[in-house]
Design a protein around this motif. Sequence first.
Motif, PDB file in Angstrom:
ATOM      1  N   GLU A  79       0.827  -1.216   0.000  1.00 49.80           N
ATOM      2  CA  GLU A  79       0.000   0.000   0.000  1.00 49.80           C
ATOM      3  C   GLU A  79       0.853   1.253   0.000  1.00 49.80           C
ATOM      4  O   GLU A  79       0.550   2.235  -0.704  1.00 49.80           O
ATOM      5  CB  GLU A  79      -0.928  -0.017   1.222  1.00 49.80           C
ATOM      6  CG  GLU A  79      -2.018  -1.086   1.154  1.00 49.80           C
ATOM      7  CD  GLU A  79      -2.765  -1.239   2.465  1.00 49.80           C
ATOM      8  OE1 GLU A  79      -2.481  -0.451   3.400  1.00 49.80           O
ATOM      9  OE2 GLU A  79      -3.604  -2.152   2.568  1.00 49.80           O
ATOM     10  N   GLN A  80       1.935   1.249   0.779  1.00 50.63           N
ATOM     11  CA  GLN A  80       2.823   2.404   0.814  1.00 50.63           C
ATOM     12  C   GLN A  80       3.555   2.591  -0.518  1.00 50.63           C
ATOM     13  O   GLN A  80       3.781   3.719  -0.966  1.00 50.63           O
ATOM     14  CB  GLN A  80       3.838   2.257   1.952  1.00 50.63           C
ATOM     15  CG  GLN A  80       3.235   2.329   3.347  1.00 50.63           C
ATOM     16  CD  GLN A  80       2.778   3.733   3.705  1.00 50.63           C
ATOM     17  OE1 GLN A  80       1.719   4.184   3.282  1.00 50.63           O
ATOM     18  NE2 GLN A  80       3.568   4.418   4.501  1.00 50.63           N
ATOM     19  N   VAL A  81       3.928   1.483  -1.144  1.00 51.53           N
ATOM     20  CA  VAL A  81       4.584   1.567  -2.455  1.00 51.53           C
ATOM     21  C   VAL A  81       3.660   2.233  -3.460  1.00 51.53           C
ATOM     22  O   VAL A  81       4.055   3.137  -4.204  1.00 51.53           O
ATOM     23  CB  VAL A  81       5.004   0.158  -2.951  1.00 51.53           C
ATOM     24  CG1 VAL A  81       5.372   0.206  -4.434  1.00 51.53           C
ATOM     25  CG2 VAL A  81       6.180  -0.360  -2.135  1.00 51.53           C
ATOM     26  N   HIS A  82       2.406   1.790  -3.508  1.00 54.26           N
ATOM     27  CA  HIS A  82       1.443   2.391  -4.438  1.00 54.26           C
ATOM     28  C   HIS A  82       1.198   3.866  -4.115  1.00 54.26           C
ATOM     29  O   HIS A  82       1.020   4.690  -5.015  1.00 54.26           O
ATOM     30  CB  HIS A  82       0.120   1.624  -4.403  1.00 54.26           C
ATOM     31  CG  HIS A  82       0.171   0.295  -5.076  1.00 54.26           C
ATOM     32  ND1 HIS A  82       0.735   0.104  -6.312  1.00 54.26           N
ATOM     33  CD2 HIS A  82      -0.282  -0.930  -4.682  1.00 54.26           C
ATOM     34  CE1 HIS A  82       0.633  -1.169  -6.661  1.00 54.26           C
ATOM     35  NE2 HIS A  82       0.031  -1.821  -5.689  1.00 54.26           N
ATOM     36  N   LYS A  83       1.212   4.193  -2.852  1.00 55.42           N
ATOM     37  CA  LYS A  83       0.960   5.573  -2.430  1.00 55.42           C
ATOM     38  C   LYS A  83       2.101   6.505  -2.822  1.00 55.42           C
ATOM     39  O   LYS A  83       1.877   7.606  -3.377  1.00 55.42           O
ATOM     40  CB  LYS A  83       0.752   5.620  -0.913  1.00 55.42           C
ATOM     41  CG  LYS A  83       0.605   7.035  -0.347  1.00 55.42           C
ATOM     42  CD  LYS A  83       0.445   7.006   1.175  1.00 55.42           C
ATOM     43  CE  LYS A  83       0.358   8.421   1.758  1.00 55.42           C
ATOM     44  NZ  LYS A  83       0.213   8.388   3.246  1.00 55.42           N
ATOM     45  N   TYR A  84       3.327   6.096  -2.530  1.00 54.81           N
ATOM     46  CA  TYR A  84       4.470   6.986  -2.714  1.00 54.81           C
ATOM     47  C   TYR A  84       5.154   6.862  -4.078  1.00 54.81           C
ATOM     48  O   TYR A  84       5.804   7.814  -4.528  1.00 54.81           O
ATOM     49  CB  TYR A  84       5.503   6.739  -1.616  1.00 54.81           C
ATOM     50  CG  TYR A  84       5.083   7.223  -0.256  1.00 54.81           C
ATOM     51  CD1 TYR A  84       4.930   8.586   0.001  1.00 54.81           C
ATOM     52  CD2 TYR A  84       4.838   6.330   0.788  1.00 54.81           C
ATOM     53  CE1 TYR A  84       4.545   9.046   1.260  1.00 54.81           C
ATOM     54  CE2 TYR A  84       4.460   6.777   2.047  1.00 54.81           C
ATOM     55  CZ  TYR A  84       4.318   8.135   2.276  1.00 54.81           C
ATOM     56  OH  TYR A  84       3.935   8.589   3.522  1.00 54.81           O
ATOM     57  N   PHE A  85       5.038   5.693  -4.710  1.00 54.23           N
ATOM     58  CA  PHE A  85       5.731   5.473  -5.983  1.00 54.23           C
ATOM     59  C   PHE A  85       4.758   5.044  -7.083  1.00 54.23           C
ATOM     60  O   PHE A  85       4.895   3.968  -7.672  1.00 54.23           O
ATOM     61  CB  PHE A  85       6.826   4.407  -5.816  1.00 54.23           C
ATOM     62  CG  PHE A  85       7.795   4.696  -4.709  1.00 54.23           C
ATOM     63  CD1 PHE A  85       8.360   5.953  -4.575  1.00 54.23           C
ATOM     64  CD2 PHE A  85       8.159   3.704  -3.810  1.00 54.23           C
ATOM     65  CE1 PHE A  85       9.265   6.229  -3.553  1.00 54.23           C
ATOM     66  CE2 PHE A  85       9.065   3.959  -2.789  1.00 54.23           C
ATOM     67  CZ  PHE A  85       9.622   5.230  -2.658  1.00 54.23           C
TER      68      PHE A  85
END
Length: 219
Positions: A79-85
Amino acid sequence: MLDDALLANAADHEMDILCLPFIDTVPIADKATTDVISRLSDQSITAIFTSSKAVAVVAALTSGSINWNIYSLFGATREQVHKYFPQSAVHATAADSASLADEIVGAGVKEAYFFCGDKRMDTIPEKLAGKTDLKQLVVYTTHEVVHKVEQSFDGIFFFSPSAVKSFCSANHIGNEIACFAVGSTTARSLQPFTQNIIVAAEASGQAMIKKAKETFGKI
């Protein structure tokens, strides 16, 4: 890893959750680390993330428009990967580090950067040894925050092996207490202390609460 919305949802199902951190993470943002990440942000590298904290730290040191090939764990990390990158390609995700390493080897990745904390497990480096040129970059440190817990609970959530170590250094876990592990690595770290271990379907707070609802009949 449990935000206000998740806690409110749990309360709606008659689950009272006390959040008490047993570890503290501190980003590493010295010049050497900042310079390396800044340089890599302009390249098309293969990046490995096994923690959402590492994603957030790296994102804070980049422009946000990087175009990397990413391998990550399920749940909060993904989820953080999709959010930030959002411009990067997520080539594979997995439930645990061993499975993620298998995906990387299977894809024939020749070189990769592993962004991690100082207490990371050896699974990724060991499984990629001799197969992938792995460059590790420690982007945060983890410190134990020890508490003696006097209250009794029906269940305890554990989100990392470091948290297990910190909790068990000052507290005893009886087999009557359900211990919910965010993944298989955390579950293994609990085995010396209890047999009552329940593993979430994926590494996220939402999955942990869902498993607790099922266990305690709160669905």
